[in-house]
Each structure stands twice: as C-alpha cells, then as structure tokens.
Design an enzyme around this catalytic site. Structure first.
Site, PDB file in Angstrom:
ATOM      1  N   ASN A   1       0.872  -1.172   0.000  1.00  0.00           N
ATOM      2  CA  ASN A   1       0.000   0.000   0.000  1.00  0.00           C
ATOM      3  C   ASN A   1       0.910   1.223   0.000  1.00  0.00           C
ATOM      4  OD1 ASN A   1      -1.536   2.261   0.747  1.00  0.00           O
ATOM      5  ND2 ASN A   1      -3.024   0.968   1.799  1.00  0.00           N
ATOM      6  N   ALA A   2       0.877   1.962  -1.086  1.00  0.00           N
ATOM      7  CA  ALA A   2       1.825   3.065  -1.268  1.00  0.00           C
ATOM      8  C   ALA A   2       1.694   4.119  -0.172  1.00  0.00           C
ATOM      9  CB  ALA A   2       1.623   3.701  -2.638  1.00  0.00           C
TER      10      ALA A   2
ATOM     11  N   CYS B   1      -5.497  11.076 -12.976  1.00  0.00           N
ATOM     12  CA  CYS B   1      -6.269  10.611 -14.132  1.00  0.00           C
ATOM     13  C   CYS B   1      -7.764  10.875 -14.024  1.00  0.00           C
ATOM     14  CB  CYS B   1      -6.024   9.122 -14.333  1.00  0.00           C
ATOM     15  SG  CYS B   1      -6.564   8.155 -12.906  1.00  0.00           S
TER      16      CYS B   1
HETATM   17  N1  SAH Z   1       1.164   3.686 -14.085  1.00  0.00           N
HETATM   18  C1  SAH Z   1       0.300   2.638 -14.582  1.00  0.00           C
HETATM   19  C2  SAH Z   1      -1.169   2.857 -14.260  1.00  0.00           C
HETATM   20  C3  SAH Z   1      -1.511   2.955 -12.792  1.00  0.00           C
HETATM   21  S1  SAH Z   1      -3.203   2.687 -12.440  1.00  0.00           S
HETATM   22  C4  SAH Z   1       0.508   2.497 -16.094  1.00  0.00           C
HETATM   23  O1  SAH Z   1       0.955   3.444 -16.725  1.00  0.00           O
HETATM   24  O2  SAH Z   1       0.190   1.441 -16.620  1.00  0.00           O
HETATM   25  C5  SAH Z   1      -3.268   2.840 -10.723  1.00  0.00           C
HETATM   26  C6  SAH Z   1      -2.734   1.658  -9.928  1.00  0.00           C
HETATM   27  O3  SAH Z   1      -2.748   1.990  -8.550  1.00  0.00           O
HETATM   28  C7  SAH Z   1      -3.526   0.359 -10.041  1.00  0.00           C
HETATM   29  O4  SAH Z   1      -2.711  -0.649 -10.548  1.00  0.00           O
HETATM   30  C8  SAH Z   1      -3.954   0.030  -8.595  1.00  0.00           C
HETATM   31  O5  SAH Z   1      -3.850  -1.365  -8.293  1.00  0.00           O
HETATM   32  C9  SAH Z   1      -2.942   0.804  -7.795  1.00  0.00           C
HETATM   33  N2  SAH Z   1      -3.311   1.184  -6.418  1.00  0.00           N
HETATM   34  C10 SAH Z   1      -4.502   1.667  -5.979  1.00  0.00           C
HETATM   35  N3  SAH Z   1      -4.416   1.993  -4.669  1.00  0.00           N
HETATM   36  C11 SAH Z   1      -3.148   1.722  -4.267  1.00  0.00           C
HETATM   37  C12 SAH Z   1      -2.422   1.863  -3.037  1.00  0.00           C
HETATM   38  N4  SAH Z   1      -3.023   2.362  -1.949  1.00  0.00           N
HETATM   39  N5  SAH Z   1      -1.131   1.499  -3.016  1.00  0.00           N
HETATM   40  C13 SAH Z   1      -0.515   1.011  -4.116  1.00  0.00           C
HETATM   41  N6  SAH Z   1      -1.143   0.871  -5.294  1.00  0.00           N
HETATM   42  C14 SAH Z   1      -2.436   1.206  -5.392  1.00  0.00           C
END
Ligand code: SAH
Length: 390
Positions: free
Chosen positions: A273-274, A334
């Site tokens: 979880n980022a 986005c």
């Molecule tokens: N950069 C990617 C697109 C990202 S989409 C590309 O260019 O292909 C957003 C992503 O955030 C998704 O894969 C989702 O699983 C992730 N995500 C959502 N909440 C998150 C969190 N709290 N911590 C980490 N990742 C998360």
C-alpha cells in the site's frame, strides 16, 4: 424520422457544440421513440440541431453523433467514422497501439476502442452505441483484419444506461494474454483480467518523458500497475528501480514485464500500500533520485471530490519527501473531476507542506490518441507533471 425538441431556454452548451442533452433540457420526445433510437434534435422553434441516440433511462437523454442533417446513421456511417478515426491516429504517428476511438472526442459518444496492434478491445457504454456493436465489429474486421476483438463492457456506468455488465469475445476466441511493443519495449497485456481495457495507453507518450531524468538514478515507482513506467526507467538507464502496487496480479505481471525485457536485475516490483510504505520510508529517512506516482482516481463523483484532493495531496507530499535534493518527482492524476489548475495547486500545497522548492520540467496531458476537444472539458482528464525537487 423521430424527433425531439429542446426547451426554449436551452443552455447555449448544446447549440455551441456539446454532444449531451440532459433530461431537463428537452421539451418533447416523439411518443414512438424507443430507447437506443437515433433521433433528430430540433430547437423549440423547429430548427435542426443534430442527430443522436436517445435513452429515457439515462439522465443524459440524447448524445449527439452529428450536426449534419443529411447524414444517414447506418452501418456504413460507423464504418466511415472508424476509418476517419484511424486516419487521424496514423496522421499523428501511431502505428501499432492507440486508442482508436475516444468516445465524445471522436464524435462517437460512449464508444471506446483500443487497438493493441492486431487485437482490439471495445467498450459500448451507452445503449445507443451498444446497439451498433455488430456493425462496429464488422467494420473493424473489414478495416484491420484483426487477430481478435474483445468486449470489456464490465464497467459500472453501463448500469446508468440500463445495460448489463459483460465481457467476452466478439471474434473467434483467442489467447487474451497478448504482448505489445511500446517505445521499443515489450509488455504483457491481459485483455480479459487487466484493469480497464487491459493497458493504459493514455500514458504512452508520457512514458518517454522520463528518458533523461532516470539515467543513473535510483528510482521508486508507486501505483505501477503492470510496471510500464518502471520498465521504461530501467531501459533508459536507471541504476535500480523499485515499483509498488497494491494488486498482487499487477505486481506479478510487472515482474514478468521486467523479465520480458531482460531488466529483472535492475527492476523489481513488490505488493504494497503506497500510502503506508511511503509514509514509513519518509520517517526512516530513505531517499531516491526519482519518485514516480500514478495513483487511481480516488473518486468518481463530484460530491466526494474533497476525498480525491486529500488523497492526491497526501501521496504527493509523501512522495516529495522521499526525493533527494535536486531529484525529480513524476506525478499524474487521471480524473477529469480535478481540473489541471486544481492539480497544480495540489502539488504546490504538497511542496509547501514538505518545505521543498519545486521547479517544473514538463507538464503534459494524455497522449494525443485521446484527443482533447476544446469546449468539452471532460475530454481532458490526464495530468502529467515532472518537477525537480530542491
Ligand atoms: N502507471 C500505470 C497505471 C496505474 S493505475 C501504467 O501506466 O500502466 C493505478 C494503480 O494503482 C492500479 O494498478 C492500482 O492497483 C494501484 N493502487 C490503488 N491503490 C493503491 C495503493 N493504496 N497502493 C498502491 N497501489 C495502489
């Protein structure tokens, strides 16, 4: 032909070119019109406005296809429109992969078609266009002789149109785990299980923008999905790249993408979880030369926009704190609910709170195969910013 009439005091929005007509803007609709039919829209005093599809179940009652009174809306019309969309993309330099049709921005409301070289993914998100699915498939077959066409109509907005959520083959069945090439790299794309249509084509131009700043850098990417930005970073010469995503299947595919390009020694992905990880690493004093963030929309409705603002501010603050002085933050948003000005304000607030000075390297939007139509603010949705963090 069936007609509908606008109220006398109709907002100039529709007359000036916006393709949506809301329920409260219509005076009358011909009684025999059924949902999904193409109607002729007139002003209150009988002047022609346009032709578009009607749905009494949707708050957006009519979505205009054309302002041409003579256009005949039939299978040939959609064939011509797809050819027009393809020649525009070719003109812009797209060859293998592109969003072939971007809904309203291409005059085809609620139709999305992504082209992954020989494979196509289709979304018909309004009843009016869903009816034309067979004609659209036939047109794709004729123009491209594709290896496969897949439907990703498992999108909740279809519910607002009274449509079921579904996905599946629109051509003979094929292996939906495909490979595409982008900027000289290869990527696995899962058309059936992947997010949205399987791959985020809207960042394809932006992925090139990190080329110089990642050279020799230690890079952290968060919200990586299948690792596209991170694999690019390793390819462009980063010393090490760590990518984080909350989805285990995304991380698995991201690691497979690093391996596919022979970059596993420098580029790896972990499930995390980022929000939590970036916070604790900041406290521990960890740092990187480049931090890349591409979080999800956080909200889908105007009512909870504050939630999105808080989310973007928080994650950018945490990301910025991890950037070494003179390093770079690469950050995206986005959702069309956050306008560009507001996004830049959020980044500014995050910088203030982090007590860091920022210098803009580049500000971009979605890639050019997702056209932005001026006057239709919801066609511009992606914000992409690189700043140097002092
Ligand atoms: N950069 C990617 C697109 C990202 S989409 C590309 O260019 O292909 C957003 C992503 O955030 C998704 O894969 C989702 O699983 C992730 N995500 C959502 N909440 C998150 C969190 N709290 N911590 C980490 N990742 C998360």
């Amino acid at each position: 032909m069936l007609t509908a009439r606008l109220r006398r005091k109709i907002s100039p929005r529709v007359l000036l070119g916006h393709p949506w007509v809301f329920a409260n803007e219509l005076e009358t609709v011909e009684a025999s019109a059924t949902d999904g039919d193409v109607l002729r829209l007139m002003t209150h005093d009988g002047k022609f406005v346009g032709q578009g599809y009607y749905n009494s179940q949707s708050q957006i009652r009519i979505r205009l296809l054309t302002r041409d009174p003579k256009a005949t809306i039939d299978a040939a019309y959609f064939f011509d429109q797809l050819e027009r969309c393809w020649s525009y993309r070719k003109k812009l330099g797209y060859v293998e992969n592109c969003r072939l049709v971007f809904g309203e921005a291409d005059g085809l409301p609620q139709l999305i078609i992504d082209k992954f070289n020989d494979y196509f993914v289709l979304q018909t998100l309004a009843l009016g266009i869903d009816r034309w699915k067979p004609a659209l498939v036939e047109a794709l077959e004729k123009i491209f002789q594709p290896k496969g066409i897949y439907e990703r109509n498992d999108v909740p907005v279809r519910g607002l149109e009274g449509l079921p959520l579904q996905k599946g083959f629109l051509s003979a069945p094929f292996d939906t785990r495909i490979q595409i090439r982008e900027n000289g790299l290869s990527f696995h794309v899962d058309l059936d299980q992947g997010q949205k249509t399987g791959y985020f084509l809207d960042q394809q131009d932006n992925r090139r923008a990190i080329q110089h700043i990642v050279r020799e850098a230690e890079v952290l990417g968060a919200f990586t999905y299948t690792g596209t930005f991170e694999v690019h970073a390793a390819h462009y010469g980063a010393r090490s790249v760590l990518g984080l995503d909350i989805s285990a299947s995304a991380v698995e595919m991201a690691n497979a993408n690093a391996a596919l390009n022979g970059l596993s020694d420098r580029c790896r992905f972990e499930v995390a979880n980022a929000f939590d990880v970036l916070k604790s690493w900041g406290k521990e004093g960890k740092s990187y030369d480049v931090v890349m963030l591409d979080p999800p929309a956080f909200t889908k409705s105007r009512e909870t926009i504050q939630k999105a603002i808080t989310g973007y501010k928080e994650i950018n603050l945490r990301g910025m704190k991890l950037v070494r002085p003179g390093g770079f933050l690469v950050t995206s948003s986005c959702t069309n609910l956050i306008q560009p000005e507001l996004f830049l304000q959020i980044i500014e607030m995050a910088a203030k709170d982090a007590r860091r000075k920022i210098r803009q390297v580049t500000y971009q939007t979605q890639s050019a195969d997702h056209p932005i139509v001026w006057g239709q603010e919801n066609t511009q949705y992606l914000k992409f910013l690189i700043v140097q963090v002092q």
